[in-house]
Scaffold this active site. Structure first.
Site, PDB file in Angstrom:
ATOM      1  N   ASN A  19       3.135  18.162 -21.989  1.00  4.07           N
ATOM      2  CA  ASN A  19       2.719  17.154 -22.970  1.00  4.07           C
ATOM      3  C   ASN A  19       2.882  17.637 -24.408  1.00  4.07           C
ATOM      4  OD1 ASN A  19       1.969  15.458 -20.861  1.00  4.07           O
ATOM      5  ND2 ASN A  19      -0.101  16.312 -20.773  1.00  4.07           N
ATOM      6  N   HIS A  62      11.035   6.275 -26.867  1.00  2.27           N
ATOM      7  CA  HIS A  62      10.057   7.295 -26.479  1.00  2.27           C
ATOM      8  C   HIS A  62      10.368   8.655 -27.134  1.00  2.27           C
ATOM      9  CE1 HIS A  62       7.241   9.474 -24.001  1.00  2.27           C
ATOM     10  NE2 HIS A  62       8.207  10.261 -23.566  1.00  2.27           N
ATOM     11  N   GLU A  76      13.153  15.588 -25.234  1.00  5.43           N
ATOM     12  CA  GLU A  76      12.486  16.277 -24.109  1.00  5.43           C
ATOM     13  C   GLU A  76      13.156  17.637 -23.856  1.00  5.43           C
ATOM     14  OE1 GLU A  76       9.652  15.309 -22.821  1.00  5.43           O
ATOM     15  OE2 GLU A  76       9.562  13.123 -22.926  1.00  5.43           O
ATOM     16  N   ARG A  79       0.617  21.871 -15.902  1.00  2.42           N
ATOM     17  CA  ARG A  79       1.438  20.662 -16.109  1.00  2.42           C
ATOM     18  C   ARG A  79       1.173  20.059 -17.490  1.00  2.42           C
ATOM     19  NH1 ARG A  79       3.344  15.929 -11.915  1.00  2.42           N
ATOM     20  NH2 ARG A  79       4.588  14.813 -13.471  1.00  2.42           N
ATOM     21  N   GLU A 110      -1.835  17.793 -12.609  1.00  3.87           N
ATOM     22  CA  GLU A 110      -2.272  18.161 -13.969  1.00  3.87           C
ATOM     23  C   GLU A 110      -3.748  18.576 -13.983  1.00  3.87           C
ATOM     24  OE1 GLU A 110      -0.287  15.714 -16.930  1.00  3.87           O
ATOM     25  OE2 GLU A 110      -1.944  16.062 -18.295  1.00  3.87           O
ATOM     26  N   LYS A 139      10.705  21.879 -14.842  1.00  2.00           N
ATOM     27  CA  LYS A 139       9.713  20.863 -14.465  1.00  2.00           C
ATOM     28  C   LYS A 139       9.315  21.017 -12.997  1.00  2.00           C
ATOM     29  CE  LYS A 139       8.079  16.230 -14.986  1.00  2.00           C
ATOM     30  NZ  LYS A 139       8.185  14.932 -15.621  1.00  2.00           N
ATOM     31  N   ARG A 164       0.819  -1.233   0.000  1.00  3.59           N
ATOM     32  CA  ARG A 164       0.000   0.000   0.000  1.00  3.59           C
ATOM     33  C   ARG A 164       0.846   1.274   0.000  1.00  3.59           C
ATOM     34  NH1 ARG A 164      -3.510  -2.937   3.676  1.00  3.59           N
ATOM     35  NH2 ARG A 164      -5.115  -3.866   2.381  1.00  3.59           N
ATOM     36  N   HIS A 220       3.290  15.136 -27.126  1.00  6.55           N
ATOM     37  CA  HIS A 220       3.081  13.808 -26.555  1.00  6.55           C
ATOM     38  C   HIS A 220       1.773  13.146 -26.981  1.00  6.55           C
ATOM     39  CE1 HIS A 220       6.625  14.783 -24.309  1.00  6.55           C
ATOM     40  NE2 HIS A 220       6.558  13.711 -23.545  1.00  6.55           N
ATOM     41  N   LYS A 262       4.999  11.137 -11.715  1.00  4.94           N
ATOM     42  CA  LYS A 262       4.074  10.360 -12.552  1.00  4.94           C
ATOM     43  C   LYS A 262       4.660   8.972 -12.721  1.00  4.94           C
ATOM     44  CE  LYS A 262       1.651  13.584 -15.580  1.00  4.94           C
ATOM     45  NZ  LYS A 262       1.483  14.023 -16.981  1.00  4.94           N
ATOM     46  N   HIS A 299       2.772   9.763 -28.218  1.00  7.31           N
ATOM     47  CA  HIS A 299       2.423   8.526 -27.497  1.00  7.31           C
ATOM     48  C   HIS A 299       1.649   7.568 -28.399  1.00  7.31           C
ATOM     49  CE1 HIS A 299       2.691   9.985 -23.026  1.00  7.31           C
ATOM     50  NE2 HIS A 299       3.862   9.681 -23.546  1.00  7.31           N
TER      51      HIS A 299
HETATM   52  P1  NAD Z   1      14.652   3.332 -21.186  1.00  6.91           P
HETATM   53  O1  NAD Z   1      14.394   3.437 -19.742  1.00  6.91           O
HETATM   54  O2  NAD Z   1      14.039   2.212 -21.927  1.00  6.91           O
HETATM   55  O3  NAD Z   1      16.224   3.307 -21.430  1.00  6.91           O
HETATM   56  C1  NAD Z   1      16.711   3.137 -22.746  1.00  6.91           C
HETATM   57  C2  NAD Z   1      17.761   2.036 -22.802  1.00  6.91           C
HETATM   58  O4  NAD Z   1      18.964   2.522 -22.230  1.00  6.91           O
HETATM   59  C3  NAD Z   1      17.429   0.759 -22.028  1.00  6.91           C
HETATM   60  O5  NAD Z   1      17.774  -0.329 -22.819  1.00  6.91           O
HETATM   61  C4  NAD Z   1      18.340   0.807 -20.790  1.00  6.91           C
HETATM   62  O6  NAD Z   1      18.724  -0.470 -20.383  1.00  6.91           O
HETATM   63  C5  NAD Z   1      19.514   1.575 -21.311  1.00  6.91           C
HETATM   64  N1  NAD Z   1      20.235   2.363 -20.323  1.00  6.91           N
HETATM   65  C6  NAD Z   1      19.719   3.134 -19.348  1.00  6.91           C
HETATM   66  N2  NAD Z   1      20.681   3.814 -18.748  1.00  6.91           N
HETATM   67  C7  NAD Z   1      21.849   3.449 -19.325  1.00  6.91           C
HETATM   68  C8  NAD Z   1      23.204   3.830 -19.132  1.00  6.91           C
HETATM   69  N3  NAD Z   1      23.548   4.780 -18.280  1.00  6.91           N
HETATM   70  N4  NAD Z   1      24.154   3.246 -19.889  1.00  6.91           N
HETATM   71  C9  NAD Z   1      23.798   2.321 -20.834  1.00  6.91           C
HETATM   72  N5  NAD Z   1      22.537   1.943 -21.077  1.00  6.91           N
HETATM   73  C10 NAD Z   1      21.569   2.508 -20.333  1.00  6.91           C
HETATM   74  O7  NAD Z   1      14.222   4.668 -21.949  1.00  6.91           O
HETATM   75  P2  NAD Z   1      14.108   6.194 -21.480  1.00  6.91           P
HETATM   76  O8  NAD Z   1      14.073   6.982 -22.711  1.00  6.91           O
HETATM   77  O9  NAD Z   1      15.060   6.546 -20.428  1.00  6.91           O
HETATM   78  O10 NAD Z   1      12.659   6.294 -20.836  1.00  6.91           O
HETATM   79  C11 NAD Z   1      11.513   6.244 -21.641  1.00  6.91           C
HETATM   80  C12 NAD Z   1      10.321   6.066 -20.729  1.00  6.91           C
HETATM   81  O11 NAD Z   1      10.168   7.206 -19.901  1.00  6.91           O
HETATM   82  C13 NAD Z   1       9.023   5.908 -21.506  1.00  6.91           C
HETATM   83  O12 NAD Z   1       8.316   4.792 -21.034  1.00  6.91           O
HETATM   84  C14 NAD Z   1       8.268   7.176 -21.168  1.00  6.91           C
HETATM   85  O13 NAD Z   1       6.872   6.990 -21.174  1.00  6.91           O
HETATM   86  C15 NAD Z   1       8.802   7.500 -19.805  1.00  6.91           C
HETATM   87  N6  NAD Z   1       8.640   8.912 -19.438  1.00  6.91           N
HETATM   88  C16 NAD Z   1       8.017   9.176 -18.261  1.00  6.91           C
HETATM   89  C17 NAD Z   1       7.847  10.476 -17.842  1.00  6.91           C
HETATM   90  C18 NAD Z   1       7.234  10.765 -16.497  1.00  6.91           C
HETATM   91  O14 NAD Z   1       7.003  11.933 -16.195  1.00  6.91           O
HETATM   92  N7  NAD Z   1       6.977   9.766 -15.694  1.00  6.91           N
HETATM   93  C19 NAD Z   1       8.330  11.539 -18.636  1.00  6.91           C
HETATM   94  C20 NAD Z   1       8.975  11.228 -19.840  1.00  6.91           C
HETATM   95  C21 NAD Z   1       9.132   9.904 -20.232  1.00  6.91           C
HETATM   96  N1  GLY Z   2       6.186  14.152 -18.658  1.00  5.95           N
HETATM   97  C1  GLY Z   2       4.941  14.810 -18.392  1.00  5.95           C
HETATM   98  C2  GLY Z   2       4.733  15.115 -16.948  1.00  5.95           C
HETATM   99  O1  GLY Z   2       5.505  14.760 -16.106  1.00  5.95           O
HETATM  100  O2  GLY Z   2       3.732  15.720 -16.623  1.00  5.95           O
END
Ligand code: NAD
Ligand code: GLY
Length: 363
Positions: A243, A263, A189, A239, A234, A224, A125, A246, A147, A250
């Site tokens: 997007n 992404h 981003e 906030r 949001e 941010k 929880r 996005h 998020k 997305h």
């Molecule tokens: P990811 O987490 O898939 O990482 C990309 C690749 O890089 C993976 O294969 C990972 O193993 C590798 N990797 C990570 N760090 C490394 C390092 N230091 N050295 C070597 N390899 C490394 O991709 P990402 O782009 O970091 O994240 C994308 C995700 O983030 C999406 O799912 C997206 O929806 C999410 N996102 C969330 C928010 C939020 O506010 N929560 C905002 C933007 C994006």
């Molecule tokens: N990446 C969008 C948000 O955090 O609101």
């Protein structure tokens, strides 16, 4: 003694936290946890690739600071943002005796941050968690703001929660092991922050491939942090500006099949489409639209939608997006780089034309 680092505070009622940014600070995570009173057993959630590179270093540093640790490894990439993986992580945490007096630490990119954050919000929880982002994408954006999410076949991030981390530790040295593709996708981003808030980023990002990114990361995180402090859940529309690109991005990412496009690559396409709509409905000068496309190309980000991804498949996903409000899409437009606003005037036909506009190749 902590080596030099920068701090950005995310100010929220009763749950403010710091984003600590520095080169080589991974080894200081234990000390940083103690500074914020998190003297707890640490359950590290990470993916196979990141574990191979940084697992021993992080676990060793935590052990040296007197923390007991457990390690929970998933296979990486977007498909890991699933119920199945979240369940596997929960089972692994339970087997290791993790409970509410523990702490979850997300070590990895945005996928691990979103997944571990989601698990932290539901396991027992709710367990506190800390983000240690290791991609550009995660360091400038996803590790901050609370998020958390997993995906459904119907659309990206459709299941999740708002669960703020207790601390974010950004070690910029970890970016040195990223492949070119993973590094470049994170620039999308940064371009977004340039469009919605700080146009100087659109110039600085061009030389960032050869320079340390620390100053740029700090500025994006500050933007941010300010937005999240003003509109954590949001609700006010502030906030929602994060997007930009996005909604269509997305939908393209999901229509392509999770993991096919990174992404940031999908967001690059989404930003081209949003900028195209901005020339029509927000009087964005066509030269600025062209400038944005050129910048995305320069950063090796895709700007043309593959014929393999049909407009119908993208449109189907657009309409399951969370950005709908009472049946109307809330679409982010810009009239001038450095500012953005939410429009409720964009129709289905407009979105379809914007997706189609991505078929045109760019010279
Ligand atoms: P990811 O987490 O898939 O990482 C990309 C690749 O890089 C993976 O294969 C990972 O193993 C590798 N990797 C990570 N760090 C490394 C390092 N230091 N050295 C070597 N390899 C490394 O991709 P990402 O782009 O970091 O994240 C994308 C995700 O983030 C999406 O799912 C997206 O929806 C999410 N996102 C969330 C928010 C939020 O506010 N929560 C905002 C933007 C994006
Ligand atoms: N990446 C969008 C948000 O955090 O609101």
């Amino acid at each position: 003694m902590l080596s030099s680092s920068r701090r950005v505070t995310v100010s929220l009622p009763n749950r403010s936290y710091d984003v600590v940014i520095g080169a080589g600070i991974l080894e200081q995570v234990g000390e940083l946890l103690r500074q914020v009173g998190l003297n707890r057993p640490v359950a590290v959630v990470t993916d196979e690739r990141v574990e191979r590179i940084y697992g021993v270093k992080l676990i060793g540093a935590l052990a040296a600071s007197g923390f007991s640790t457990s390690l929970h490894i998933v296979s990486g990439g977007e498909p890991a943002k699933s119920f199945a993986t979240a369940e596997a992580v929960c089972e692994s945490l339970a087997r290791a005796g993790v409970d509410r007096s523990s702490l979850i630490l997300a070590l990895g990119g945005g996928v691990i941050g979103d997944l571990a954050g989601f698990v932290a919000s539901i396991f027992a929880r709710g367990v506190p968690y800390v983000q240690v982002p290791t991609t550009v994408m995660a360091q400038v954006d996803s590790s901050v703001g609370g998020k958390t999410a997993i995906n459904l076949t119907a659309g990206k991030n459709l299941v999740g929660s708002f669960h703020q981390p207790a601390l974010v530790v950004v070690d910029t040295d970890t970016l040195s092991t990223l492949g070119a593709r993973e590094r470049n996708e994170g620039f999308a981003e940064i371009v977004k922050y340039g469009v919605i808030a700080d146009p100087s980023l659109l110039h600085e990002i061009r030389s960032a491939t050869a320079q340390p990114l620390i100053g740029i990361i700090e500025r994006c995180v500050q933007i941010k942090a300010d937005i999240v402090a003003a509109d954590e859940r949001e609700e006010s529309g502030k906030r929602a500006l994060l997007n930009f690109g996005h909604t269509i991005g997305h939908a393209i990412e999901s229509a392509a099949g999770y993991g096919k496009l990174l992404h940031g690559e999908a967001i690059s396409l989404g930003m081209r489409a949003a900028s195209w709509l901005s020339t029509r409905y927000a009087a964005l000068p066509i030269e600025d639209h062209q400038r944005l496309i050129n910048l995305l190309k320069e950063l090796s980000l895709p700007v043309v939608l593959s014929g393999e991804i049909t407009t119908a498949a993208v449109m189907e996903r657009v309409f399951t997006d969370k950005k709908f409000h009472r049946g109307q899409i809330r679409f982010v437009l810009t009239s001038k780089f450095g500012s953005a606003f939410v429009s409720e005037k964009i129709t289905r036909a407009d979105l379809e034309s914007a997706v189609e506009s991505l078929r045109e190749s760019i010279m």
